[in-house]
Design a protein around this motif. Structure first.
Motif, mmCIF file in Angstrom:
data_model
loop_
_atom_site.group_PDB
_atom_site.id
_atom_site.type_symbol
_atom_site.label_atom_id
_atom_site.label_comp_id
_atom_site.label_asym_id
_atom_site.label_seq_id
_atom_site.Cartn_x
_atom_site.Cartn_y
_atom_site.Cartn_z
ATOM 1 N N THR A 81 -14.899 30.527 31.783
ATOM 2 C CA THR A 81 -16.046 31.405 31.989
ATOM 3 C C THR A 81 -17.320 30.678 31.552
ATOM 4 O O THR A 81 -17.371 30.114 30.441
ATOM 5 N N HIS A 82 -18.315 30.721 32.406
ATOM 6 C CA HIS A 82 -19.627 30.151 32.070
ATOM 7 C C HIS A 82 -20.587 31.299 31.789
ATOM 8 O O HIS A 82 -20.726 32.211 32.620
ATOM 9 N N LEU A 83 -21.238 31.273 30.617
ATOM 10 C CA LEU A 83 -22.173 32.330 30.221
ATOM 11 C C LEU A 83 -23.612 31.835 30.291
ATOM 12 O O LEU A 83 -23.942 30.711 29.842
ATOM 13 N N TYR A 84 -24.490 32.673 30.796
ATOM 14 C CA TYR A 84 -25.923 32.390 30.756
ATOM 15 C C TYR A 84 -26.663 33.722 30.800
ATOM 16 O O TYR A 84 -26.337 34.585 31.634
ATOM 17 N N PRO A 85 -27.608 33.950 29.975
ATOM 18 C CA PRO A 85 -28.008 33.069 28.863
ATOM 19 C C PRO A 85 -27.045 33.187 27.694
ATOM 20 O O PRO A 85 -26.345 34.177 27.563
ATOM 21 N N ALA A 103 -21.329 28.361 25.685
ATOM 22 C CA ALA A 103 -21.729 28.598 27.077
ATOM 23 C C ALA A 103 -20.541 28.387 28.021
ATOM 24 O O ALA A 103 -20.412 29.056 29.044
ATOM 25 N N GLU A 104 -19.674 27.461 27.682
ATOM 26 C CA GLU A 104 -18.478 27.185 28.479
ATOM 27 C C GLU A 104 -17.263 27.704 27.716
ATOM 28 O O GLU A 104 -16.914 27.172 26.675
ATOM 29 N N PRO A 297 -16.715 27.420 12.773
ATOM 30 C CA PRO A 297 -18.148 27.139 13.002
ATOM 31 C C PRO A 297 -18.424 26.348 14.264
ATOM 32 O O PRO A 297 -19.522 26.385 14.796
ATOM 33 N N ASP A 298 -17.367 25.630 14.821
ATOM 34 C CA ASP A 298 -17.596 24.827 16.014
ATOM 35 C C ASP A 298 -17.081 25.601 17.222
ATOM 36 O O ASP A 298 -15.904 25.520 17.570
ATOM 37 N N VAL A 299 -17.956 26.349 17.842
ATOM 38 C CA VAL A 299 -17.525 27.265 18.902
ATOM 39 C C VAL A 299 -17.167 26.534 20.191
ATOM 40 O O VAL A 299 -16.542 27.119 21.080
ATOM 41 N N THR A 300 -17.520 25.307 20.336
ATOM 42 C CA THR A 300 -17.274 24.585 21.594
ATOM 43 C C THR A 300 -15.932 23.878 21.626
ATOM 44 O O THR A 300 -15.456 23.474 22.685
ATOM 45 N N THR A 301 -15.303 23.692 20.460
ATOM 46 C CA THR A 301 -14.042 22.952 20.407
ATOM 47 C C THR A 301 -12.852 23.908 20.510
ATOM 48 O O THR A 301 -12.726 24.848 19.709
#
Length: 434
Positions: A81-85, A103-104, A297-301
Motif C-alpha cells: 500500500t502506498h500512502l499519500y500524504p 509511505a510504502e 522506531p524504524d517504520v520503514t524496515t
C-alpha cells in the motif's frame, strides 16, 4: 383324404402352440434368466442411471466439503500500500520530523483460522449433506427399479408379439390347406369361384396381420436395444409367469417411491435442525505470522511479527431471516409427509386395481381355454363335413374365424395377466433381477 389329414395335423399344431403357451406360463414362477441378464446390462448402459451415479459422487464430495468446515484454514497473505500524504510531526527546535507510518507499506505472512466450537452448527451441515447423499442413492435405486420394469414390460411385449406371429403362421398354414381343398372341390364342381376368392382374401388378411405384428415386434426390439445397449440375440420364449402377491402382502416400505419419499422427509427434518442451528454462536481461534513494516522506531524496515487470539460470533439480529428460514424448513417437512402419504394411498389404489385385473384375467383365461378347445373341435368337424358336402363354405369360414379369435383372445388375456402381475410386483418393490 391326404389334404384332410394335413389340415387336421395343422389344427393340432395350432392347438398345441396355444396349449404350450398357457401351460408353461402357468408352471413357471420366476423371471427368466435372459431377462435378468438384460436388466443388469441396462444398469450398466442407460445414460440416466450413469448420470445419477455421477451425481452420487458429487454428493459424496459435498459431504467431504461439509466436514472440511471443521478443519483449520491457512492462507498466505501479501500486500503493498502506498500512502499519500504521509502524516508527519515536526519536533520543536529541530529539523527532525517524526513519521508514525511509512509511505510504502508492505506485509507478507501466513494467517490461520480454526473453528473451536459452534454448538452443533457444522454437525447439522454434515448431517444435511449425508441426508442428501442418501436421498440421491435412494433415487438412483428407484430409477434402476423403474428401468428394470420398463425392460420387463418390453420383454413381455416381445413375447406376446412372437406368440401372435406363431398363431398367424399356423392359421396361414391352415388357410393354405383350405385353399388347396377348395381348389380341389372347384375342379370337381363341388365349389364355386366365390369360395376360393373368399379364402384367398382371408389368407391375405392374415398375412397382413402378420406383417403388422412383425412391424410392432421390430419396434419393441429397437426399444429393448435402446434400454439395454445390446440387440436381442435369441428369440424370447414365453415360458414364464410372475408370482402374484396378495393385496395383504403389498408392502409400502418395500416400494421404491415410498423409500424416496421417506428419505425426502429425513432431508427436510435435517433442514429444520440446520435452520435452528443458525441461532447458535461460533468460536474461532485465529493466528498469524510474517513480516511487515510500520513498527516504531524504524517504520520503514519490515520486521518479524505474530499474533494469536480467539473470536466469538453471536447472531443477534438478522431482520427475521433466520426465523423465516426455520419456518420454511418446518413447512417443507409437512409437505414431505403429505407427499409420502399421497404415494402410499396411490399404491394402495393401484394394488387394488391390479388385483382386480388379475382376477378378471384369470377368469377370462379359464373361459378362453374352454372356448379354444371347443373352437378347435368345431373346426375339425366343419372341415370333415365341408369335405363331404354337408355344410357350406361359409360355415367352414365361420369355424376358422372362431378358432383364430379364441387363439388371439387367450394370448391377449395371458399377456394382460402377466402385465398386471408385473405391475403388482413393482408396487411391492420386488427386485426380480436379483
Amino acid at each position: 383324404m391326404r389334404t384332410n389329414i394335413k389340415m387336421i395335423t395343422t389344427m393340432k399344431k395350432i392347438f398345441l402352440i396355444i396349449l404350450t403357451i398357457s401351460t408353461v406360463k402357468a408352471s413357471a414362477q420366476q423371471a427368466p434368466e435372459d431377462l435378468r441378464s438384460m436388466v443388469k446390462h441396462s444398469f450398466d448402459h442407460f445414460s440416466e442411471i450413469k448420470a445419477m451415479e455421477t451425481q452420487q459422487r458429487i454428493a459424496a464430495d459435498r459431504t467431504v466439503m461439509a466436514k472440511a468446515n471443521r478443519l483449520p484454514e491457512v492462507n498466505g497473505v501479501a500486500s503493498y500500500t502506498h500512502l499519500y500524504p504521509v502524516p508527519k510531526i515536526a519536533l520543536p527546535g529541530s529539523d527532525f520530523a517524526f513519521q508514525p507510518v511509512p509511505a510504502e507499506n508492505v506485509n507478507a505472512g501466513v494467517e490461520a483460522r480454526q473453528l473451536l466450537l459452534d454448538f452443533g452448527k457444522s454437525g447439522s451441515q454434515i448431517k444435511q449433506s449425508r441426508a442428501q447423499a442418501s436421498l440421491l442413492g435412494t433415487q438412483t435405486a428407484e430409477a434402476r427399479e423403474k428401468l428394470a420394469y420398463q425392460v420387463a414390460d418390453v420383454y413381455l411385449a416381445i413375447a406376446f408379439l412372437q406368440d401372435n406371429i406363431n398363431v398367424q403362421d399356423a392359421n396361414i398354414k391352415l388357410l393354405e390347406e383350405t385353399e388347396k381343398m377348395v381348389e380341389n372341390k372347384l375342379k370337381h364342381g363341388d365349389a364355386i369361384d366365390l369360395d376360393l376368392l373368399n379364402t384367398r382374401v382371408k389368407l391375405e388378411t392374415y398375412r397382413n396381420r402378420k406383417v403388422d405384428f412383425q412391424n410392432s415386434l421390430q419396434k419393441q426390439l429397437a426399444n429393448l436395444e435402446y434400454l439395454t445397449g445390446e440387440p436381442l440375440k435369441d428369440t424370447i420364449r414365453s415360458n414364464f409367469s410372475w408370482p402374484v402377491p396378495s393385496l395383504q402382502d403389498v408392502s409400502f416400505e418395500g416400494n421404491s417411491a415410498v423409500k424416496t419419499a421417506v428419505e425426502k422427509e429425513r432431508v427436510a427434518e435435517v433442514g429444520v435442525e440446520l435452520a435452528k442451528s443458525q441461532y447458535k454462536p461460533s468460536l474461532f481461534a485465529e493466528a498469524g505470522t510474517g513480516y511487515k513494516n510500520g513498527f516504531l522506531p524504524d517504520v520503514t524496515t519490515p520486521k518479524f511479527n505474530y499474533n494469536a487470539g480467539v473470536s466469538l460470533s453471536v447472531p443477534i439480529f438478522h431482520g427475521k431471516k433466520l426465523r423465516t428460514q426455520e419456518h420454511i424448513a418446518a413447512t417443507e417437512v409437512e409437505v414431505a409427509k403429505w407427499n409420502t402419504q399421497g404415494i402410499k394411498d396411490n399404491i394402495k389404489k393401484e394394488a387394488a386395481q391390479q388385483q382386480s385385473d388379475i382376477a378378471a384375467s384369470r377368469e377370462r383365461l379359464q373361459t378362453a381355454e374352454t372356448l379354444l378347445q371347443q373352437a378347435n373341435r368345431a373346426l375339425m368337424l366343419a372341415q370333415s363335413r365341408y369335405k363331404n358336402g354337408v355344410i357350406t363354405y361359409l360355415d367352414l369360414q365361420n369355424a376358422q374365424t372362431s378358432l383364430l379369435e379364441a387363439e388371439i383372445s387367450k394370448i391377449q388375456y395371458q399377456y394382460q395377466l402377466s402385465v398386471s402381475s408385473l405391475a403388482l410386483l413393482q408396487l411391492n418393490g420386488n427386485e426380480f433381477w436379483k
